[in-house]
Design a protein around this motif. Sequence first.
Motif, PDB file in Angstrom:
ATOM      1  N   MET A  52       0.834  -1.200   0.000  1.00 22.97           N
ATOM      2  CA  MET A  52       0.000   0.000   0.000  1.00 22.97           C
ATOM      3  C   MET A  52       0.875   1.260   0.000  1.00 22.97           C
ATOM      4  SD  MET A  52      -3.281  -0.763  -0.016  1.00 22.97           S
ATOM      5  CE  MET A  52      -4.270   0.468   0.839  1.00 22.97           C
ATOM      6  N   PRO A  53       0.456   2.304  -0.716  1.00 21.76           N
ATOM      7  CA  PRO A  53       1.248   3.544  -0.753  1.00 21.76           C
ATOM      8  C   PRO A  53       1.218   4.259   0.585  1.00 21.76           C
ATOM      9  CG  PRO A  53      -0.848   3.861  -1.873  1.00 21.76           C
ATOM     10  CD  PRO A  53      -0.761   2.401  -1.557  1.00 21.76           C
ATOM     11  N   LEU A  54       2.377   4.745   0.999  1.00 21.63           N
ATOM     12  CA  LEU A  54       2.493   5.426   2.286  1.00 21.63           C
ATOM     13  C   LEU A  54       2.231   6.918   2.140  1.00 21.63           C
ATOM     14  CD1 LEU A  54       5.746   3.650   3.487  1.00 21.63           C
ATOM     15  CD2 LEU A  54       3.471   3.335   4.483  1.00 21.63           C
ATOM     16  N   ALA A  55       1.712   7.511   3.206  1.00 18.36           N
ATOM     17  CA  ALA A  55       1.481   8.950   3.233  1.00 18.36           C
ATOM     18  C   ALA A  55       2.813   9.694   3.137  1.00 18.36           C
ATOM     19  CB  ALA A  55       0.760   9.328   4.524  1.00 18.36           C
ATOM     20  N   GLU A  56       2.761  10.911   2.666  1.00 17.39           N
ATOM     21  CA  GLU A  56       3.977  11.715   2.507  1.00 17.39           C
ATOM     22  C   GLU A  56       4.421  12.364   3.812  1.00 17.39           C
ATOM     23  OE1 GLU A  56       5.943  11.947  -0.088  1.00 17.39           O
ATOM     24  OE2 GLU A  56       4.681  10.622  -1.288  1.00 17.39           O
ATOM     25  N   ASP A  57       3.477  12.779   4.669  1.00 18.94           N
ATOM     26  CA  ASP A  57       3.834  13.481   5.895  1.00 18.94           C
ATOM     27  C   ASP A  57       4.267  12.497   6.972  1.00 18.94           C
ATOM     28  OD1 ASP A  57       0.916  12.954   5.609  1.00 18.94           O
ATOM     29  OD2 ASP A  57       0.872  13.575   7.720  1.00 18.94           O
ATOM     30  N   ALA A  58       5.241  12.902   7.781  1.00 19.21           N
ATOM     31  CA  ALA A  58       5.918  11.987   8.706  1.00 19.21           C
ATOM     32  C   ALA A  58       5.006  11.377   9.767  1.00 19.21           C
ATOM     33  CB  ALA A  58       7.103  12.698   9.363  1.00 19.21           C
ATOM     34  N   PRO A  59       4.130  12.123  10.436  1.00 16.60           N
ATOM     35  CA  PRO A  59       3.310  11.483  11.470  1.00 16.60           C
ATOM     36  C   PRO A  59       2.394  10.398  10.911  1.00 16.60           C
ATOM     37  CG  PRO A  59       3.297  13.864  11.744  1.00 16.60           C
ATOM     38  CD  PRO A  59       3.925  13.582  10.418  1.00 16.60           C
ATOM     39  N   ALA A  60       1.767  10.692   9.774  1.00 13.89           N
ATOM     40  CA  ALA A  60       0.891   9.703   9.152  1.00 13.89           C
ATOM     41  C   ALA A  60       1.692   8.506   8.664  1.00 13.89           C
ATOM     42  CB  ALA A  60       0.136  10.342   7.986  1.00 13.89           C
ATOM     43  N   ARG A  61       2.811   8.794   8.037  1.00 11.14           N
ATOM     44  CA  ARG A  61       3.648   7.723   7.492  1.00 11.14           C
ATOM     45  C   ARG A  61       4.188   6.823   8.604  1.00 11.14           C
ATOM     46  NH1 ARG A  61       6.101   8.142   2.297  1.00 11.14           N
ATOM     47  NH2 ARG A  61       7.677   6.527   1.887  1.00 11.14           N
ATOM     48  N   ALA A  62       4.562   7.430   9.731  1.00 11.79           N
ATOM     49  CA  ALA A  62       5.104   6.655  10.840  1.00 11.79           C
ATOM     50  C   ALA A  62       4.091   5.645  11.360  1.00 11.79           C
ATOM     51  CB  ALA A  62       5.554   7.584  11.968  1.00 11.79           C
ATOM     52  N   LEU A  63       2.846   6.073  11.551  1.00 12.01           N
ATOM     53  CA  LEU A  63       1.845   5.132  12.055  1.00 12.01           C
ATOM     54  C   LEU A  63       1.560   4.052  11.017  1.00 12.01           C
ATOM     55  CD1 LEU A  63       0.134   4.442  14.504  1.00 12.01           C
ATOM     56  CD2 LEU A  63      -1.761   5.659  13.420  1.00 12.01           C
ATOM     57  N   GLN A  64       1.519   4.410   9.748  1.00 11.27           N
ATOM     58  CA  GLN A  64       1.306   3.404   8.709  1.00 11.27           C
ATOM     59  C   GLN A  64       2.455   2.392   8.680  1.00 11.27           C
ATOM     60  OE1 GLN A  64       0.722   5.870   5.213  1.00 11.27           O
ATOM     61  NE2 GLN A  64      -1.502   5.619   5.324  1.00 11.27           N
ATOM     62  N   VAL A  65       3.676   2.860   8.815  1.00 13.02           N
ATOM     63  CA  VAL A  65       4.828   1.954   8.844  1.00 13.02           C
ATOM     64  C   VAL A  65       4.744   1.039  10.059  1.00 13.02           C
ATOM     65  CG1 VAL A  65       7.332   1.869   9.215  1.00 13.02           C
ATOM     66  CG2 VAL A  65       6.376   3.359   7.450  1.00 13.02           C
ATOM     67  N   MET A  66       4.370   1.583  11.203  1.00 12.86           N
ATOM     68  CA  MET A  66       4.204   0.740  12.380  1.00 12.86           C
ATOM     69  C   MET A  66       3.096  -0.288  12.169  1.00 12.86           C
ATOM     70  SD  MET A  66       4.986   3.052  15.782  1.00 12.86           S
ATOM     71  CE  MET A  66       3.939   4.452  15.438  1.00 12.86           C
ATOM     72  N   PHE A  67       2.051   0.102  11.491  1.00  8.54           N
ATOM     73  CA  PHE A  67       0.961  -0.816  11.153  1.00  8.54           C
ATOM     74  C   PHE A  67       1.496  -1.998  10.347  1.00  8.54           C
ATOM     75  CE2 PHE A  67      -2.534  -2.482   8.771  1.00  8.54           C
ATOM     76  CZ  PHE A  67      -3.720  -2.151   9.407  1.00  8.54           C
ATOM     77  N   VAL A  68       2.310  -1.715   9.339  1.00  6.60           N
ATOM     78  CA  VAL A  68       2.868  -2.786   8.498  1.00  6.60           C
ATOM     79  C   VAL A  68       3.806  -3.666   9.313  1.00  6.60           C
ATOM     80  CG1 VAL A  68       4.184  -3.306   6.413  1.00  6.60           C
ATOM     81  CG2 VAL A  68       2.626  -1.355   6.430  1.00  6.60           C
ATOM     82  N   LEU A  69       4.630  -3.050  10.158  1.00  3.62           N
ATOM     83  CA  LEU A  69       5.540  -3.833  11.003  1.00  3.62           C
ATOM     84  C   LEU A  69       4.762  -4.715  11.978  1.00  3.62           C
ATOM     85  CD1 LEU A  69       8.304  -1.191  11.794  1.00  3.62           C
ATOM     86  CD2 LEU A  69       8.501  -3.189  10.294  1.00  3.62           C
ATOM     87  N   ARG A  70       3.639  -4.233  12.449  1.00  2.00           N
ATOM     88  CA  ARG A  70       2.798  -5.050  13.328  1.00  2.00           C
ATOM     89  C   ARG A  70       2.304  -6.291  12.588  1.00  2.00           C
ATOM     90  NH1 ARG A  70      -2.670  -5.512  15.145  1.00  2.00           N
ATOM     91  NH2 ARG A  70      -2.881  -5.543  17.428  1.00  2.00           N
ATOM     92  N   GLU A  71       1.919  -6.117  11.332  1.00  2.00           N
ATOM     93  CA  GLU A  71       1.472  -7.267  10.544  1.00  2.00           C
ATOM     94  C   GLU A  71       2.624  -8.231  10.279  1.00  2.00           C
ATOM     95  OE1 GLU A  71      -1.434  -7.981  10.336  1.00  2.00           O
ATOM     96  OE2 GLU A  71      -2.755  -6.332   9.750  1.00  2.00           O
ATOM     97  N   LEU A  72       3.825  -7.711  10.134  1.00  2.00           N
ATOM     98  CA  LEU A  72       4.991  -8.576   9.937  1.00  2.00           C
ATOM     99  C   LEU A  72       5.194  -9.461  11.159  1.00  2.00           C
ATOM    100  CD1 LEU A  72       7.642  -9.554   8.665  1.00  2.00           C
ATOM    101  CD2 LEU A  72       8.741  -7.477   9.566  1.00  2.00           C
ATOM    102  N   ARG A  73       5.258  -8.857  12.328  1.00  2.31           N
ATOM    103  CA  ARG A  73       5.483  -9.658  13.525  1.00  2.31           C
ATOM    104  C   ARG A  73       4.329 -10.620  13.779  1.00  2.31           C
ATOM    105  NH1 ARG A  73       5.002 -10.857  18.701  1.00  2.31           N
ATOM    106  NH2 ARG A  73       6.948 -11.238  19.874  1.00  2.31           N
ATOM    107  N   ALA A  74       3.102 -10.149  13.551  1.00  7.31           N
ATOM    108  CA  ALA A  74       1.942 -11.009  13.765  1.00  7.31           C
ATOM    109  C   ALA A  74       2.000 -12.239  12.863  1.00  7.31           C
ATOM    110  CB  ALA A  74       0.657 -10.225  13.512  1.00  7.31           C
ATOM    111  N   GLY A  75       2.359 -12.044  11.595  1.00  7.36           N
ATOM    112  CA  GLY A  75       2.451 -13.177  10.684  1.00  7.36           C
ATOM    113  C   GLY A  75       3.484 -14.195  11.142  1.00  7.36           C
TER     114      GLY A  75
END
Length: 252
Positions: A140-163
Amino acid sequence: MSAADLIETTATAGAAIEQAVAVFMLHPQTYGESVAAGYENPLAGYVAGRGGVLGDATGATVSAAFAVFEPAGLSAMWEEGIAVRGAAGAAEVYWNQAAEFGRKYLADAQGVDRIAALGEKLIAVAPIAASPLFAGWRAMPLAEDAPARALQVMFVLRELRAGLHFNALSLAGVSPIEAHMLNKGPKYAAMFGWPEPYADGADKKDRYEDAERATNRRMAELVDEALDAAEAQELARLTAAALETVKANVPS
């Protein structure tokens, strides 16, 4: 940094990431936004949103990917949710909700740009095999601004560990309900839709702990591939600080 220290550092980051993203997923604001987007049942919005990256899958397939939910209830929520905007549309809504949550509650967090940058390096090296939700969200495309992008990146990392963790539990022979009972107990099991009576899994405590160690060890291997020691420590420190910022900023 020793292997043991790297595992501990990685586990610290993983716990902070899991909790910060859980605040977003479980917050009444997120549920309200899902209702406003047309999902009368906000839990159906969550299931369709999080699972939407799997495409036009069956409820059984989505249940298999979510792993720790009671399958029949999860499947029903999936069908209810995708009836509103389809799978891709639900994922887009949920992704935008995550971005807005980050903008609202992480704007004054320390080093959100670094969380995004370091997290993206980790995401880039992680394999997608046997981790379908991670594979979908990574694309999925990430947001350009840092606060939004940071939470989205953490979301993806959460799915990585969960898997990785779901695979470890499966290999250990620990069922989802046993994992819930060994982790946070009956209230958590009920939250995920499981009916009583609950198998407590007491005879599999060692297996559960082995699965947790295996997950942390594998995540540490990926961190070691993507980041140097200073960067690994930085990610742990900044994600812990981000969690505290979220807790301080998000209304109860």
